[in-house]
Design a protein around this motif. Structure first.
Motif, mmCIF file in Angstrom:
data_model
loop_
_atom_site.group_PDB
_atom_site.id
_atom_site.type_symbol
_atom_site.label_atom_id
_atom_site.label_comp_id
_atom_site.label_asym_id
_atom_site.label_seq_id
_atom_site.Cartn_x
_atom_site.Cartn_y
_atom_site.Cartn_z
ATOM 1 N N GLY A 696 36.088 44.222 40.297
ATOM 2 C CA GLY A 696 36.650 45.285 39.418
ATOM 3 C C GLY A 696 37.744 45.137 38.508
ATOM 4 N N ALA A 697 38.000 43.783 38.267
ATOM 5 C CA ALA A 697 39.393 43.346 37.544
ATOM 6 C C ALA A 697 39.435 43.605 36.267
ATOM 7 N N ASP A 698 37.672 43.849 35.638
ATOM 8 C CA ASP A 698 37.612 43.841 34.298
ATOM 9 C C ASP A 698 37.356 45.251 33.628
ATOM 10 N N GLN A 699 37.689 46.089 34.691
ATOM 11 C CA GLN A 699 37.343 47.456 34.532
ATOM 12 C C GLN A 699 38.801 48.427 34.073
ATOM 13 N N VAL A 700 38.804 49.374 32.871
ATOM 14 C CA VAL A 700 39.650 49.964 32.579
ATOM 15 C C VAL A 700 39.883 51.224 33.582
ATOM 16 N N ILE A 701 40.950 51.514 34.268
ATOM 17 C CA ILE A 701 41.236 52.725 34.988
ATOM 18 C C ILE A 701 42.179 53.428 34.374
ATOM 19 N N SER A 702 41.886 54.667 33.653
ATOM 20 C CA SER A 702 42.694 55.303 33.080
ATOM 21 C C SER A 702 43.590 56.159 33.870
ATOM 22 N N ASP A 703 43.026 56.851 35.019
ATOM 23 C CA ASP A 703 43.677 57.519 36.269
ATOM 24 C C ASP A 703 44.106 56.763 37.297
ATOM 25 N N ALA A 704 45.303 56.650 37.604
ATOM 26 C CA ALA A 704 45.667 55.708 38.846
ATOM 27 C C ALA A 704 45.236 56.235 40.182
ATOM 28 N N ASP A 705 45.121 57.875 39.857
ATOM 29 C CA ASP A 705 44.338 58.479 41.246
ATOM 30 C C ASP A 705 42.867 58.347 41.448
ATOM 31 N N THR A 706 42.237 57.794 40.292
ATOM 32 C CA THR A 706 40.629 57.752 40.348
ATOM 33 C C THR A 706 40.334 56.787 41.833
ATOM 34 N N GLU A 707 39.307 57.024 42.380
ATOM 35 C CA GLU A 707 38.971 56.450 43.479
ATOM 36 C C GLU A 707 38.498 54.983 43.151
ATOM 37 N N ASP A 708 38.908 54.125 43.879
ATOM 38 C CA ASP A 708 38.679 52.780 43.743
ATOM 39 C C ASP A 708 37.083 52.283 44.127
ATOM 40 N N GLN A 709 36.191 52.371 43.010
ATOM 41 C CA GLN A 709 34.796 51.939 43.460
ATOM 42 C C GLN A 709 34.391 50.597 43.990
ATOM 43 N N MET A 710 35.325 49.741 43.516
ATOM 44 C CA MET A 710 35.021 48.193 43.667
ATOM 45 C C MET A 710 35.700 47.843 44.833
ATOM 46 N N SER A 822 54.312 56.689 52.227
ATOM 47 C CA SER A 822 53.657 56.084 50.895
ATOM 48 C C SER A 822 52.508 55.302 51.331
ATOM 49 N N SER A 823 51.640 54.845 50.347
ATOM 50 C CA SER A 823 50.546 53.982 50.714
ATOM 51 C C SER A 823 51.137 52.488 50.836
ATOM 52 N N ALA A 824 50.362 51.567 51.336
ATOM 53 C CA ALA A 824 50.625 50.258 51.410
ATOM 54 C C ALA A 824 50.949 49.449 49.944
ATOM 55 N N TYR A 825 49.921 50.028 48.969
ATOM 56 C CA TYR A 825 50.308 49.525 47.609
ATOM 57 C C TYR A 825 50.160 50.801 46.808
ATOM 58 N N ARG A 826 50.903 51.263 46.004
ATOM 59 C CA ARG A 826 51.247 52.558 45.510
ATOM 60 C C ARG A 826 50.022 52.968 44.288
ATOM 61 N N ASN A 827 49.520 51.926 43.794
ATOM 62 C CA ASN A 827 48.388 52.487 42.948
ATOM 63 C C ASN A 827 47.287 51.231 42.932
ATOM 64 N N ILE A 828 46.450 51.444 42.170
ATOM 65 C CA ILE A 828 45.282 50.417 42.242
ATOM 66 C C ILE A 828 45.630 49.090 41.749
ATOM 67 N N ALA A 829 46.353 49.001 40.718
ATOM 68 C CA ALA A 829 46.840 47.869 40.155
ATOM 69 C C ALA A 829 47.486 46.979 41.212
ATOM 70 N N GLU A 830 48.478 47.619 42.025
ATOM 71 C CA GLU A 830 49.331 46.937 43.174
ATOM 72 C C GLU A 830 48.318 46.435 44.316
ATOM 73 N N ARG A 831 47.354 47.550 44.367
ATOM 74 C CA ARG A 831 46.265 46.931 45.552
ATOM 75 C C ARG A 831 45.416 45.806 44.858
ATOM 76 N N MET A 832 45.263 45.817 43.697
ATOM 77 C CA MET A 832 44.668 44.515 43.273
ATOM 78 C C MET A 832 45.296 43.348 43.210
ATOM 79 N N GLN A 833 46.539 43.626 42.982
ATOM 80 C CA GLN A 833 47.547 42.458 42.963
ATOM 81 C C GLN A 833 47.772 41.821 44.277
ATOM 82 N N GLY A 834 47.686 42.685 45.530
ATOM 83 C CA GLY A 834 47.918 41.936 46.757
ATOM 84 C C GLY A 834 46.463 41.496 47.120
ATOM 85 N N PHE A 835 45.360 42.237 46.482
ATOM 86 C CA PHE A 835 44.340 41.674 46.954
ATOM 87 C C PHE A 835 44.259 39.749 46.522
ATOM 88 N N PHE A 836 44.528 39.700 45.287
ATOM 89 C CA PHE A 836 44.450 38.283 44.714
ATOM 90 C C PHE A 836 45.420 37.519 45.411
#
Length: 1193
Positions: A696-710, A822-836
């Protein structure tokens, strides 16, 4: 003449006032500064103007400037002055000392300091040879009044600081002055003590008298303070006999002064310096006089006296605490030594004084005592003393209070907060200090537990019972730090910090209890009763429940004595693995809940690791329970599933049956194997574009609170890699060779007779490795520009360094505690960064652990070297520094695979590392030179991070080199002592490991290693330089000394070492290592290569005749082993011109102090110029030996 000087002085006064007035513009201020500096450098009237400006009629600022002019004359023009001019200036300066200052209480401190500096500068140039009566003149000045006495004290103090502490003199002048001071030390100390006693007695008499006399008392007090400060400057270095003479009269006076509020701080500082002295034990034995009744009563009274937050009083308490700690070090050294020092009778009073600081509200004072308690409790004789045993119990009870984390400077909830605001800049600073303090106190608690184990257990038991019975107090959960749900503790809630402290204390005590007590003495019944109480305790607060898990783990050894209780313990731990707060399932879990679940998993793993044989009967029950948990997708995270699998694998290691364990591992890994080897996963792992789309790294997420489908796709990849990592880390054969052989784990024996084992996990893992290599290759390809362009704007920074890693590189402590909501990673971008980030790390952890785990089954894989090169080494030039990881698989490689695996791997790796590090340091250096404009803070921070990461990468490279090709036999290493600095240097033996010999057979690899090591000597990293110079460089070079090296190569090698000295020579450790390396090279290669002599001739300020003499000795190899130390000193003097100056000294105007005729008896004439070479200036005053300046009379 007087009129022009008066006019010049008026201009100087105006210039000084312009510089000092706040209203002056920058332009005027710079013009004034330029005028003043030109005057000091060029004017012939400096002395006249300086004396006129220093008159008492001038303002303090002007007088200080006038004295500065006189100091400048002495420092920079003294060598060019005529003898009569020197004598006149000396007489005028002594006149200022005697009658050039206001009364002692009215004179400004900076004026006194400036005047004393002038006198000291003259002393440094003329005493004792040309000013033999200096000390007598100083003594005579003290008879003129209090102001003159204080000035004399300032002169003597600054003289000691310049000569001994800062050593701002050429060697010979320093030696002359120090020798003369030492010769006169008896009279100096008698003089100082006489002044001190006189003025202290007068001060005591007058302090309670009327106002006029009280002013006189203040004058005496001022002299007393100055005398104590001067004593402090001498006590640090004089012979101990001067401190301990007359039955330690000096120490007795200092102890008495501890009761004087106005003098106690300075007295404590003197006492601290004296008691902290090192030296022969027999010389320190008199320090035990401080344990006499009178001295110890004064110390105890001062320690127990109350006092609020008054800066001077608090500073005194800090010094007194340090005095007690230093006294503890002395008693630990002396008692039990060969000098028959008995346990002092007043040891109880000493420990009461120390205990007063241990229970003080100040966190800093508490922490200062912990190391001393550890030394006392650890001491072989003192620890057996009944007084120490009683104090150990008292200490353990006090720890129940001091371990509670309170006293944050931002709060007002305890008396310690006020002290913390003095000692700490922020809550983060306090938190960092407290964590260090807790570690020290934990060690002291463990040592106290050795002395009184049963009492320690009872104290821990009572504390656990008390906390269990005490209702939970969540405190103010609406504070600025916390957003914790209502009814739950935050990390700073009162109950939470008390449970946390109790848990730490209990863990420290119980961990020691089972180590020191015999089996039959262990209080099993009380322990099981306590464990039952803990297991029965119920709470829904995740922070408290986490503490409960820690206590259960600490008490678990009791279960081994009553196995029937094991199921209850497991049933207490397992629910925490799936813990959820009410109605939280659909919301992101708080950090407290995540930590609790991870803690529960870690507890299970720890129990299965440490008690795997004990857990074996429960294996089937536990396996079935884990299967049930796995059956629900939402019950466990992928990380928690991996943790439970690791626990099962640890128990399965006790099967001691190869086929049974192999079957279990296959069954356990079946879901992962199926998913990992599926066609879908293969296509994802092989192609970067598909991989990015899948996660899901090529998808544009407009709302940071949107559920992470990938997110589910990322978790699948992570689960597979983490499972593989868990298997290679945990699956093993039996440690006992007989059991391993009986279980079918031994396949053959090596040439040396050692058994060759096979791991039950090898076969399942081998099928998974090709896809792992594909994933590693794909991850490296992600850093190519075409793949970076595939990232959506939401994830453009996912390859950046994680904040945690950045803070670690910069040495920034973690943010304060209470982000538990707080969540372990605050938003979807940080979760993605932690994954990589974690995926990249774990892949390399798998490679690193695969060798030790699978051994020959891994190293014998066909084309393994090509697979690793084609994956881990792909596009390395695009991989950022913070992603580079060391190849640990090399460490466990069997000898049979050196040629087939390591040479093909390490050759390209070292070549790449050399290229990337050289390029990086070149870029870093050019940036440092070119960047002179103002730039943004973020840009600066980024540069600092990159430079620090480069250093860390370089150190890892050197660590790899020292472990692999240069595995020296450590027991054969020799240690040399550098003569001048007293620095120990490791001189490695010639012995290389088999791996080292194999790698060095390849000329390409050898030359690359040599280039890396010698280039690194001049990189901007002192730690790396010292390590390479002392361990790596010579070991590598020595292997080819017998070969015919190219002259250019020899020139480059030697020049590289000298460049290292230019860059790092100002650091003592680096200087010693580099000098030793340069000497080794010069001695070994100079007889065959004249190029080295050509290089030496180019060294700045080299003594040509001394070089010629040293060169001849080197070529003829005439130096005996007995002369090695002298030879090193001579060589060090020869190459001194290469040593670069520290940045702070590079643009400083040099002060030249000429040597005077030697005080010492001249040796017989010798032709050995090396003996007489010194870096000091040539002998002065040849034209004025007969002048009256010799005597300043």
């Amino acid at each position: 003449m007087a009129e022009p000087i008066r006019a010049l002085c008026d201009e100087l006064i105006k210039a000084v006032n312009v510089m000092m007035e706040a209203e002056s513009s920058q332009t005027y201020r710079l013009e004034a500064l330029k005028f003043i500096e030109e005057f000091k450098e060029k004017s012939p009237f400096c002395v006249e103007c300086g004396l006129q400006l220093a008159e008492k009629s001038q303002t303090a600022v002007v007088r200080h400037f006038g004295l500065q002019i006189l100091e400048h004359v002495v420092k920079f023009k003294w060598n060019d002055m005529a003898p009569q001019e020197k004598l006149q200036l000396k007489n005028c300066t002594m006149g200022l000392l005697s009658d050039g200052t206001h009364p002692i209480l009215q004179e400004e401190c900076h004026v006194k300091d400036a005047l004393s500096r002038i006198v000291v500068e003259m002393i440094k140039r003329e005493w004792p040879q040309h000013w033999p009566d200096m000390l007598k003149e100083m003594e005579a000045l003290t008879a003129m009044g209090d102001a003159q006495t204080e000035l004399v004290m300032l002169v003597l103090l600054r003289l000691a600081e310049d000569v001994i502490t800062f050593q701002t003199l050429p060697t010979q002048r320093r030696r002359d002055i120090q020798h003369t001071l030492t010769q006169n030390m008896d009279s100096i100390f008698t003089f100082l003590l006489g002044i001190l006693q006189l003025h202290v007695n007068e001060y005591k008499k007058m302090i309670k008298l009327p106002f006029f006399l009280s002013l006189q008392a203040k004058a005496h007090w001022r002299v007393g303070v100055a005398t104590l400060n001067t004593l402090a400057g001498y006590i640090d270095w004089v012979a101990l006999v001067h401190i301990t003479s007359d039955n330690c009269h000096l120490l007795e006076i200092l102890c008495l002064l501890l009761s004087e509020p106005e003098l106690q701080l300075e007295a404590a500082e003197c006492l601290l310096i004296a008691i902290s002295r090192k030296g022969k034990l027999e010389e320190r034995k008199p320090f035990m006089v401080l344990f006499d009744e009178v001295a110890m009563n004064y110390i105890l009274s001062a320690a127990q006296s109350s006092g609020g937050i008054v800066e001077r009083r608090y500073t005194f308490l800090k010094r007194l605490c340090q005095v007690l700690c230093a006294l503890g070090s002395q008693i630990c050294s002396l008692v039990g030594s060969d000098f028959e020092v008995q346990v002092p009778l007043n040891l109880d009073k000493y420990m009461e004084a120390l205990f007063a600081f241990t229970t003080h509200p100040s966190q800093l004072l508490r922490s200062s005592t912990q190391m001393t308690w550890g030394n006392l409790f650890r001491h072989e004789i003192l620890s057996k003393d009944a007084v120490v045993g009683q104090m150990a119990i008292k200490y353990l009870r006090a720890a129940r209070i001091s371990l509670v984390k309170t006293g944050f400077p931002s709060k007002n909830d305890c008396p310690g907060c006020e002290f913390s605001r003095v000692d700490f800049d922020s809550d983060e600073d306090f938190n960092c200090s407290f964590n260090s303090f807790r570690a020290q106190q934990g060690e002291a608690v463990r040592l106290a537990c050795k002395i009184v184990p049963f009492e320690a257990f009872q104290i821990a038991r009572e504390w656990v019972q008390y906390q269990i019975c005490t209702p939970i107090d969540t405190g103010n959960t609406t504070c600025e730090y916390s957003k914790t749900e209502k009814g739950l503790c935050s990390a700073l809630s009162l109950t939470a910090v008390q449970w946390d402290a109790m848990t730490f204390f209990t863990e420290s005590v119980l961990g020691q209890l089972f180590k020191i007590l015999e089996k039959e003495k262990i209080p099993i019944d009380e322990g099981m009763e306590l464990l039952q109480m803990v297991v029965n305790y119920e709470t829904r607060d995740p922070l408290i429940l986490s503490c409960v898990l820690t206590i259960i783990s600490s008490l678990f050894p009791f279960v081994t004595h009553q196995p029937h209780f094991l199921p209850q313990v497991l049933f207490k731990i397992f629910p925490s693995i799936t813990f959820e707060l009410v109605e939280e399932c659909k919301a992101p879990r708080t950090r407290a809940v995540k930590n609790l679940r991870r803690h529960a998993c870690s507890s299970i793993i720890r129990i299965c690791r440490d008690y795997s044989d004990f857990m074996l009967p429960c294996f089937d029950m536990m396996y079935e329970h884990v299967k049930k948990l796995f059956s629900s997708e939402l019950l466990l995270t992928q990380m928690e599933k991996c943790a439970l699998m690791e626990a099962l694998i640890l128990i399965s290691n006790q099967f001691k049956d190869y086929n049974k364990q192999k079957a279990f591992l296959k069954e356990l890994m079946a879901p992962v194997t199926a998913q990992w080897l599926s066609e879908e996963m293969k296509s994802v792992l092989l192609d970067p574009a598909t991989f990015l789309a899948y996660v899901g790294a090529d998808q544009v997420i407009s709302d940071a609170d949107t559920e992470d489908q990938m997110g589910i796709n990322r978790s699948r990849i992570s689960f597979c890699v983490n499972t593989i990592l868990g298997v290679v880390k945990r699956a093993r054969w039996p440690a006992n060779p007989e059991e391993a052989k009986a279980g079918g784990f031994v396949v053959s024996t090596a040439s040396d007779g050692a058994p060759i084992y096979r791991n039950p996990c090898a076969e399942p893992l081998q099928a998974l490795l090709p896809n792992l290599f594909a994933l590693i290759r794909t991850q490296n390809n992600l850093f190519l520009s075409e793949n970076i362009n595939r990232l959506s704007k939401t994830f453009t920074r996912v390859y950046d360094i994680m904040d945690v890693e950045k803070n670690f590189a910069l040495g920034i402590p973690q943010p304060l505690l209470d982000a538990y909501d707080s969540s372990a990673y605050r938003n979807i971008a940080e979760r993605m960064q932690g994954f990589f980030s974690s995926l990249y790390d774990n892949c390399y952890h798998v490679l690193g652990n695969a060798g030790p785990c699978m051994q020959q089954d891994f190293y014998a894989i066909e084309g393994l070297a090509e697979q690793i090169v084609g994956s881990a080494f792909t596009h390395l030039d695009s991989v950022p520094d913070h992603r580079l990881r060391p190849l640990q698989l090399v460490m466990s490689c069997p000898h049979d695979y050196y040629d087939s695996l390591l040479n093909p791997l390490l050759g390209p790796l070292f070549t790449y590392l050399l290229q990337v590090i050289l390029t990086s340091y070149t870029i870093s250096g050019s940036i440092a030179q070119e960047e002179d404009e103002a730039y943004e803070e973020n840009h600066v921070t980024q540069e600092v991070v990159e430079e620090q990461l480069l250093r860390l990468v370089t150190r890892e490279v050197m660590d790899l080199l020292s472990k692999l090709p240069l595995c020296m036999c450590r027991d054969e290493e020799m240690v040399l002592m550098d003569s001048s600095q007293g620095i120990q240097m490791n001189t490695p033996s010639d012995e290389l490991s088999e791996l080292g010999k194999c790698l060095l057979q390849s000329e390409d690899i050898y030359m690359t290693l040599l280039t890396i090591c010698f280039n690194s000597l001049s990189w901007k990293d002192t730690i790396n330089c010292q390590r390479c110079a002392s361990v790596l460089c010579w070991t590598l070079l020595k292997q080819v000394l017998g070969c015919n090296l190219l002259p250019d190569a020899v020139t480059w090698l030697y020049t590289s070492v000298l460049k290292g000295l230019q860059m790092h020579g100002q650091h003592e450790g680096c200087n010693a290592a580099l000098t030793q390396l340069a000497l080794f090279i010069y001695e070994s290669l100079r007889p065959r290569y004249n190029e080295l002599r050509f290089i030496m001739n180019q060294i700045p300020d080299i003594h040509v005749e001394a070089l010629e003499q040293f060169d001849q000795k080197t070529i003829q190899s005439t130096v005996s082993k007995a002369g090695e130390k002298k030879k090193r000193e001579q060589f060090k003097r020869l190459i001194a011109g290469t040593v670069g100056k520290p940045l702070g000294q590079q643009f400083k105007k040099e002060v030249h102090i000429r040597n005077l005729p030697s005080l010492f008896k001249k040796p017989k004439p010798t032709r050995d110029i090396l003996e007489n070479t010194d870096t000091a200036e040539p002998q002065p005053y040849e034209d004025c030996q007969a002048k009256s300046i010799q005597e300043f009379e």
